[in-house]
Design a protein around this motif. Structure first.
Motif, mmCIF file in Angstrom:
data_model
loop_
_atom_site.group_PDB
_atom_site.id
_atom_site.type_symbol
_atom_site.label_atom_id
_atom_site.label_comp_id
_atom_site.label_asym_id
_atom_site.label_seq_id
_atom_site.Cartn_x
_atom_site.Cartn_y
_atom_site.Cartn_z
ATOM 1 N N VAL A 1 9.806 24.739 47.480
ATOM 2 C CA VAL A 1 10.107 23.240 47.181
ATOM 3 C C VAL A 1 11.284 22.636 46.552
ATOM 4 N N HIS A 2 11.911 23.470 45.578
ATOM 5 C CA HIS A 2 12.903 23.307 44.823
ATOM 6 C C HIS A 2 13.745 24.413 44.750
ATOM 7 N N THR A 3 14.958 24.334 45.064
ATOM 8 C CA THR A 3 15.922 25.450 45.057
ATOM 9 C C THR A 3 17.282 24.667 45.308
ATOM 10 N N HIS A 4 18.572 25.608 44.913
ATOM 11 C CA HIS A 4 19.802 25.087 45.122
ATOM 12 C C HIS A 4 20.590 26.028 45.910
ATOM 13 N N VAL A 5 20.687 25.723 47.121
ATOM 14 C CA VAL A 5 21.289 27.015 47.785
ATOM 15 C C VAL A 5 22.673 26.600 48.741
ATOM 16 N N VAL B 1 14.050 12.106 48.654
ATOM 17 C CA VAL B 1 14.843 11.171 47.759
ATOM 18 C C VAL B 1 14.466 12.000 46.389
ATOM 19 N N LYS B 2 15.645 12.452 45.830
ATOM 20 C CA LYS B 2 15.744 13.051 44.479
ATOM 21 C C LYS B 2 16.248 12.129 43.440
ATOM 22 N N ALA B 3 15.595 11.913 42.255
ATOM 23 C CA ALA B 3 16.338 11.318 41.001
ATOM 24 C C ALA B 3 16.249 12.342 40.008
ATOM 25 N N ALA C 1 9.985 17.968 39.417
ATOM 26 C CA ALA C 1 10.644 19.098 39.274
ATOM 27 C C ALA C 1 10.553 19.754 38.242
ATOM 28 N N HIS C 2 10.534 21.004 38.331
ATOM 29 C CA HIS C 2 11.015 22.000 37.006
ATOM 30 C C HIS C 2 10.153 21.577 35.949
ATOM 31 N N LEU C 3 8.951 21.506 35.802
ATOM 32 C CA LEU C 3 8.147 20.866 34.743
ATOM 33 C C LEU C 3 8.405 21.872 33.413
ATOM 34 N N THR D 1 11.792 28.802 40.393
ATOM 35 C CA THR D 1 12.655 29.035 39.004
ATOM 36 C C THR D 1 13.632 27.824 39.081
ATOM 37 N N ASP D 2 13.481 26.968 39.906
ATOM 38 C CA ASP D 2 14.694 25.977 40.151
ATOM 39 C C ASP D 2 16.133 26.766 40.023
ATOM 40 N N HIS D 3 15.992 27.640 41.168
ATOM 41 C CA HIS D 3 17.155 28.553 41.450
ATOM 42 C C HIS D 3 18.412 27.975 41.543
ATOM 43 N N PRO D 4 19.489 28.514 40.701
ATOM 44 C CA PRO D 4 19.398 29.605 40.011
ATOM 45 C C PRO D 4 19.310 29.383 38.484
ATOM 46 N N ASN D 5 18.448 28.012 38.164
ATOM 47 C CA ASN D 5 18.774 27.565 36.801
ATOM 48 C C ASN D 5 17.786 28.513 35.969
ATOM 49 N N GLY D 6 16.662 28.840 36.149
ATOM 50 C CA GLY D 6 15.786 29.601 35.173
ATOM 51 C C GLY D 6 15.690 30.831 35.555
HETATM 52 ZN ZN LIG Z 1 17.077 21.774 40.288
#
Ligand SMILES: [Zn+2]
Length: 540
Positions: free
Chosen positions: A54-58, A177-179, A260-262, A374-379
């Motif tokens: 549901v939440h990644t950055h690729v 939509v992302k905030a 996101a990424h609580l 993991t909020d890839h690749p953040n966590g």
């Molecule tokens: Zn993120």
């Protein structure tokens, strides 16, 4: 045609929890029955719907920016060589596009939501998503610091703001939509931030983060987008920020939101020395508010790179670490910051962060509303998800890991007191059925008749991390892509977009705004549908 037989099936959406039964596939879909075709004997194996992130950055400019900043991590990673079925790529913390598709599919994940796309660079993002094979894709556009939208909210022109958001979603061929740090990223253009819900936002008279959160979440709900507003709260990463998160959840009232990424938003304490977990207070409020879903944004120890639209936070992280960093403001829309980072087991703050991610997963009692990320690749990078599954399913392993943390950290967390262990059904929910539901992808996340035939089949292995890292078979859209743990073929995934309804007159308002404020002309701004390969559009 394909029949998977003798496997223990986990399909929580259809209330199937480990029953031995057949899954029949034809034409890329799950069907009631088939005659003939191939049979996979899954005796001794478990059958899951394909994973949904549901939440990644690729993909997109920020990813390339990050890749450019960490050549040393790429050099140290294991390269992926070209062979008969796949193209070459680099692995590591931000794998290259093709490798990203192979690595996700290689652990049984078949759909990803790219969580942060500036509309201005959506064309580039779609090109990269197209180059990310096998997995299906959705993306969310960054709207909470869009100066056109903020100007309209400030002027009290709610309906026009709503039309602009709807137009932007379609212009970007986006899905949601992302905030991100509402107002704070806009303020960052002057080196400022907006940490609290009532803080003024530099450049505006009446705009506050609270006002943006309330208006944008209402807009997303009224437009009927399948996925709620995807929200990265203000005050990310800071000790004591749990009060901001509670305040944000209250500001949302009954509007839907996906937080996101609580993990990055559940800290107590007054400073870095007194930081502690407040996961319990966050989970208590969250549990009582069914309008909310969330993902963990869990942290694992090791090297990674942080990427976020939250420029002011990244500047602080750079100041704290002294690592190299990069910042990019995206015209009227958003920002971006990159800082390479290493989470260390012996570091007090990192140890608390590691625990908080797991605590939230264990304290939020409805697995349908909290998802594994993991909020890839953040966590941590996405291909380490199986390590988190092990931590959730094996309390003894978890206790061993807690013992390695600094004693001071152990006093600031609750994790040692939490005995809950996840069942296989619950893992199927947090990795697939739940995120598919939150995204409104009705044909994903389950194995009922009519579902997309995305299936992961795992050996039933006592070594949980190994089991989930190396599926025996992965089927995507009815095609067997992984077999006996080996990649057998690559297939193209498709993208999903939504077309919300809006008043066409909004273009007359937007055209001169673009002439005045953008480097790109209004006519060149939207992503042409023909440019996006294999896109499925849902008109609302
Ligand atoms: Zn993120």
């Amino acid at each position: 045609m394909l029949r998977i037989t003798n496997g223990r099936v986990y399909d929580p959406k259809n209330n199937i929890h480990g029953e031995v039964r057949d899954v029949c596939i034809s034409g890329g879909k799950v069907v009631a029955s088939i005659e003939g075709g191939r049979t996979i004997d899954a005796a001794g194996m478990i059958v899951f719907p394909g994973g949904v992130d549901v939440h990644t950055h690729v993909a997109g400019a920020a990813l390339n920016f990050a890749r450019g900043l960490i050549p040393e991590q790429h050099r140290a990673s294991t390269p992926m060589f070209r062979n008969a079925v796949r193209r070459a790529g680099m692995g590591g913390t931000t794998p290259t596009t093709f490798a990203t598709g192979y690595l996700y599919a290689g652990m049984g994940w078949t759909t990803v939501n790219e969580a942060a796309v500036p509309v201005l660079s959506a064309k580039h993002t779609h090109e990269e998503l197209h180059d990310t094979p096998i997995v299906d894709k959705t993306c969310c556009i960054l709207m909470a610091n869009n100066e056109i939208v903020l100007d309209l909210i400030e002027a009290g022109e709610y309906e026009r703001a709503k039309d602009v958001v709807a137009w932007m979603v379609w212009a970007a061929k986006a899905y949601g939509v992302k905030a991100v740090n509402p107002g704070g990223v806009a303020a960052w253009k002057w080196g400022k931030d907006a940490k609290q819900l009532s803080d003024p936002v530099e450049g505006y008279k009446t705009i506050t983060p609270g006002k943006i959160v309330a208006n944008l979440s209402r807009i997303v709900d009224e437009l009927g987008l399948p996925h709620p507003m995807h929200l990265h709260c203000n005050n990310l990463g800071a000790p004591g920020n749990y009060t901001t998160t509670l305040e944000t959840m209250k500001t949302l009232e009954s509007n839907r939101a996906h937080l996101a990424h609580l993990q990055y938003h559940a800290y107590g304490g007054d400073d870095w020395y007194s930081i502690r977990s407040e996961a319990a207070k966050i989970a208590d409020y969250f549990n009582a508010h069914p309008n909310l879903t969330t993902d963990a944004g869990a942290v694992l120890f090791g090297n990674t790179v942080t990427i976020t639209a939250d420029g002011p936070w990244q500047h602080l992280l750079y100041k704290l670490t002294g690592h190299k960093w990069a910042n990019l403001d995206v015209e009227n829309e958003t920002g971006c910051g990159i800082v390479p980072y290493a989470y260390k087991e012996k570091n007090l703050v990192n140890a608390v962060q590691w625990a908080v991610g797991l605590e939230l997963l264990l304290l939020i009692n409805d697995p349908w509303r909290v998802y594994l990320t993991t909020d890839h690749p953040n966590g941590a990078t996405f291909w380490r998800y199986p390590e988190i599954i092990q931590l959730l399913m094996d309390s003894e392993f978890r206790r061993e890991q807690i013992k390695k943390l600094p004693p001071k950290a152990r006093e600031r967390i609750l994790l040692a007191d939490l005995d809950r262990v996840y069942t296989l059904s619950e893992i199927a929910i947090i990795t697939s059925a739940g995120p598919a539901r939150s995204l409104g992808l009705l044909e994903k996340g389950h194995l009922g008749i009519g579902a997309d035939a995305d299936v992961a089949i795992f050996n039933d292995n006592k070594d949980i991390a190994k089991m989930f890292a190396y599926p025996r078979y992965v089927i995507k859209g009815g095609e067997v892509v992984i077999e006996e743990g080996e990649m057998r073929q690559s297939v193209e995934g498709h993208s999903f977009a939504v077309k919300p309804t809006y008043n066409e007159e909004i273009e007359k308002f937007l055209r001169p705004v673009f002439q005045q404020q953008y480097t790109m002309s209004f006519d060149n701004y939207p992503v042409e549908l023909e440019r996006v390969h294999g896109m499925q559009v849902r008109s609302l």
